[in-house]
Scaffold this motif. Structure first.
Motif, short mmCIF file in Angstrom:
data_model
loop_
_atom_site.label_atom_id
_atom_site.label_comp_id
_atom_site.label_asym_id
_atom_site.label_seq_id
_atom_site.Cartn_x
_atom_site.Cartn_y
_atom_site.Cartn_z
N GLU A 185 -3.57 8.07 -0.89
CA GLU A 185 -2.98 7.29 0.20
C GLU A 185 -3.92 6.15 0.58
O GLU A 185 -5.12 6.33 0.68
CB GLU A 185 -2.67 8.20 1.38
CG GLU A 185 -1.54 9.18 1.07
CD GLU A 185 -1.25 10.15 2.20
OE1 GLU A 185 -2.06 10.20 3.17
OE2 GLU A 185 -0.23 10.87 2.13
N GLY A 186 -3.34 4.95 0.74
CA GLY A 186 -4.13 3.77 1.03
C GLY A 186 -4.37 2.89 -0.17
O GLY A 186 -4.80 1.74 -0.03
N ASP A 187 -4.08 3.41 -1.38
CA ASP A 187 -4.22 2.59 -2.59
C ASP A 187 -3.09 1.58 -2.70
O ASP A 187 -1.98 1.81 -2.19
CB ASP A 187 -4.19 3.48 -3.84
CG ASP A 187 -5.47 4.26 -4.05
OD1 ASP A 187 -6.45 4.00 -3.32
OD2 ASP A 187 -5.48 5.14 -4.94
N LYS A 225 1.29 4.11 1.75
CA LYS A 225 0.83 4.59 3.07
C LYS A 225 0.73 6.12 3.09
O LYS A 225 -0.23 6.69 3.62
CB LYS A 225 1.79 4.10 4.15
CG LYS A 225 1.35 4.37 5.57
CD LYS A 225 2.34 3.76 6.55
CE LYS A 225 1.94 4.03 7.98
NZ LYS A 225 2.93 3.45 8.93
N LYS A 226 1.75 6.78 2.53
CA LYS A 226 1.68 8.25 2.41
C LYS A 226 2.44 8.68 1.16
O LYS A 226 3.39 8.02 0.73
CB LYS A 226 2.25 8.93 3.65
CG LYS A 226 3.69 8.57 4.00
CD LYS A 226 4.10 9.29 5.27
CE LYS A 226 5.54 8.92 5.65
NZ LYS A 226 5.98 9.59 6.88
N ILE A 236 0.84 -1.20 0.00
CA ILE A 236 0.00 0.00 0.00
C ILE A 236 0.88 1.25 0.00
O ILE A 236 1.94 1.27 0.64
CB ILE A 236 -0.89 0.01 1.27
CG1 ILE A 236 -1.80 -1.22 1.32
CG2 ILE A 236 -1.70 1.30 1.38
CD1 ILE A 236 -2.85 -1.26 0.27
N LYS A 245 0.25 -5.31 3.46
CA LYS A 245 -1.02 -5.78 4.01
C LYS A 245 -1.40 -7.12 3.40
O LYS A 245 -0.85 -7.53 2.37
CB LYS A 245 -2.13 -4.75 3.74
CG LYS A 245 -2.05 -3.49 4.58
CD LYS A 245 -3.30 -2.65 4.41
CE LYS A 245 -3.32 -1.49 5.39
NZ LYS A 245 -4.57 -0.70 5.27
#
Length: 332
Positions: A63-65, A10-11, A8, A25
């Protein structure tokens, strides 16, 4: 039930990417169904890390993709008659160990792919980077026999193919890279002139020495200062293919000129940016040409292979730092 590992974002990257910008993840994948879109289960065998991921992540991701990218994957389970279990495909599904597809976004490896040829080359010389070199050189630079071609980042996945295709096309080829080992590699694969841009006293002088009469074609993977210097050494009616700008991808503050208008006007230059997807309708033509040249030994390939899915961020960061010779890939 299959548990897939994914990386992922994250930032978003601030300057140069760092390992803590990513997060590993696990995702539970649903079972395949006879109807609907869940028809294929695939496992990634090789994953690609490429410079484009740096600017595209800012443009296309939140973020999170799951981190963007391409893989060679093997079909583990199939409810689609067009894809047999055990077949290998190229997908564009990001940094994942396993994924589910309806098949529409997948490309089978060419049916005449030799067993002796590493399938990872479908992410490099006989894949998107090779196609970028092929179409950028033939359609944007429009190189002609007897011309002089300049390529920077020449020991990378795209640049190394550009130089070899230009030699096949009857051109003189000048390349530059960031280490003496890379320069030696360029000479080994047929570049007429090559130099280490990090150790020359003057980039302008090094370019003049390599080709006193200037350059007809410039295949630019770097941008920034290099491009600003090189444009002044183009011959009249020269063509510049703007493929990448790796010197600028990690800048927190945008670089400022010099500017290109005066040399472009007086030398009547053509400068064109391009994305390889423009020639998707000719993908098979390009792949078959590249495959033929590789099998014949006319185009040599070098890969920097990192072992282990857990090392994806490290391989990506190393590639952006220029640690790879040829194409950087990760073996899952």
């Amino acid at each position: 039930m299959v548990i897939a590992k994914v990386w992922i974002l994250k930032k978003h990257f601030d300057g140069f990417p760092k390992t803590n910008d990513f997060e590993l993840k696990k995702i539970e994948l649903p079972n395949l169904k006879d109807g609907g879109e869940q028809k294929l289960l695939l496992e990634s065998v090789f994953l690609s890390v490429d410079p484009y991921m740096r600017p595209y992540s800012r443009r296309d991701m939140k973020e999170g993709d799951i981190m963007i990218g391409t893989q060679v994957a093997r079909i583990v389970e199939s409810k689609n008659p067009a894809f047999a279990v055990g077949a290998f495909v190229v997908g564009n599904r990001g940094w994942r160990t396993h994924f589910i597809s309806d098949g529409k976004d997948l490309h089978l490896l060419p049916s005449n792919w030799p067993e002796s040829l590493p399938r990872s080359l479908a992410l490099g010389t006989i894949g998107m980077p090779g196609l970028t070199a092929y179409f950028g050189l033939l359609e944007v630079c429009k190189m002609k026999p007897g011309e002089t071609v300049l390529v920077n980042a020449a020991a990378g996945a795209v640049g190394s193919v550009v130089g070899q295709l230009a030699k096949i096309g009857g051109c003189k080829v000048v390349g530059c890279a960031g280490s003496d080992d890379k320069v030696a590699y360029l000479k080994n694969i047929g570049f007429d002139e090559a130099f280490n841009y990090k150790t020359v006293k003057s980039l302008d002088e090094a370019l003049r020495k390599a080709s006193p009469d200037g350059y007809d074609c410039f295949f630019d993977n770097v941008g920034g200062e290099f491009a600003s210097v090189a444009i002044n050494q183009m011959r009249k009616y020269g063509r510049i293919a703007v493929c990448g700008a790796i010197s600028q991808y990690n800048d927190s503050v945008p670089q400022k000129g010099p500017y290109v208008q005066i040399p472009m006007i007086f030398k009547e230059l053509q400068m064109e940016g391009f994305l390889v997807h423009r020639w998707n309708n000719r993908r098979e033509e390009g792949l078959q040409a590249l495959l033929k040249w590789v099998v014949e030994g006319k185009v040599k390939c070098h890969e920097q292979v990192t072992e282990g899915f857990e090392n994806m961020p490290m391989a990506f960061i190393g590639m952006l730092k220029g640690e790879n010779l040829g194409k950087a890939v990760v073996k899952v």
